[in-house]
Design a protein around this motif. Structure first.
Motif: not given
Length: 209
Positions: A188-209
């Motif tokens: 779960q932590v790896e999945e969340a971190f991957t999302y945060l890295v992507r979000k740092s490049k795209d502010a429109t991303l939303q978590w869907n985990g």
């Protein structure tokens, strides 16, 4: 740079998740560690605590007796408020300075503010993401009794002295369920971190985990 919050409840495993995030490359700003630093002997927050509670809360070497002060705070909500009023401004200032240093060093960093009272202090309202390390109350009790030797009544008293963990879920944008295996938590932590890295490049991303 993306700055997000990390919080949890007693015995939910927030420190474990914080270490996992650090291993993945996140820059951790630990509010508890800073809180210990700002109350070192002779500093303004240390003096404020001594003025408010007297030298009875000091160890022989002049450092704050965290056990004695903790017991005082645990049994007296007004004392807790006084401590927060004295210490929190210095902690927040040090955290802001740490963020500035990280930004100067690595503008693309993922910064994790590891703050036990993130939600209670209202800090969560200023952050784009709030990670909550979750474990149900029954698991918190079991861990406290095993880890600290508390009986059921003592463990429940500690848990009930905090905002209920299920209430904190309403404020979280990402929940890490740490009530199962360590491997499942790591996934779960790896999945969340991957999302945060992507979000740092795209502010429109939303978590869907």
């Amino acid at each position: 740079m993306l700055v997000v919050g990390l919080t949890g409840g007693i015995a939910t495993g927030k420190s474990t998740v914080s270490r996992m995030l650090a291993d993945l490359g996140a820059r951790i700003i630990d509010a508890d560690r800073i809180a210990r630093q700002v109350v070192e002997p002779g500093l303004p927050a240390w003096q404020g605590i001594v003025d408010a509670f007297g030298k009875a809360v000091l160890l022989p070497d002049g450092t704050i007796d965290r056990v004695a002060l903790g017991e005082r705070v645990f049994s007296d909500p007004d004392a807790k408020k006084r401590i927060d009023t004295i210490v929190h401004p210095f902690v927040f200032e040090a955290m802001a300075e740490a963020i500035q240093r990280i930004e100067a060093d690595d503008p693309s960093a993922i910064v994790i503010l590891d703050v036990p009272l993130l939600i209670e202090s209202g800090m969560h309202r200023h952050l784009p993401e709030v990670l909550l390390v979750y474990a149900p109350e029954s698991v918190q009790m079991e861990r406290l009794m095993k880890r600290d030797g508390f009986d059921a009544e003592q463990a429940m008293a500690r848990i009930r002295s905090q905002m209920p963990i299920d209430e904190k879920r309403f404020y979280a944008t990402i929940v890490i369920d740490n009530s199962h295996s360590i491997d499942e938590t790591a996934r779960q932590v790896e999945e969340a971190f991957t999302y945060l890295v992507r979000k740092s490049k795209d502010a429109t991303l939303q978590w869907n985990g």
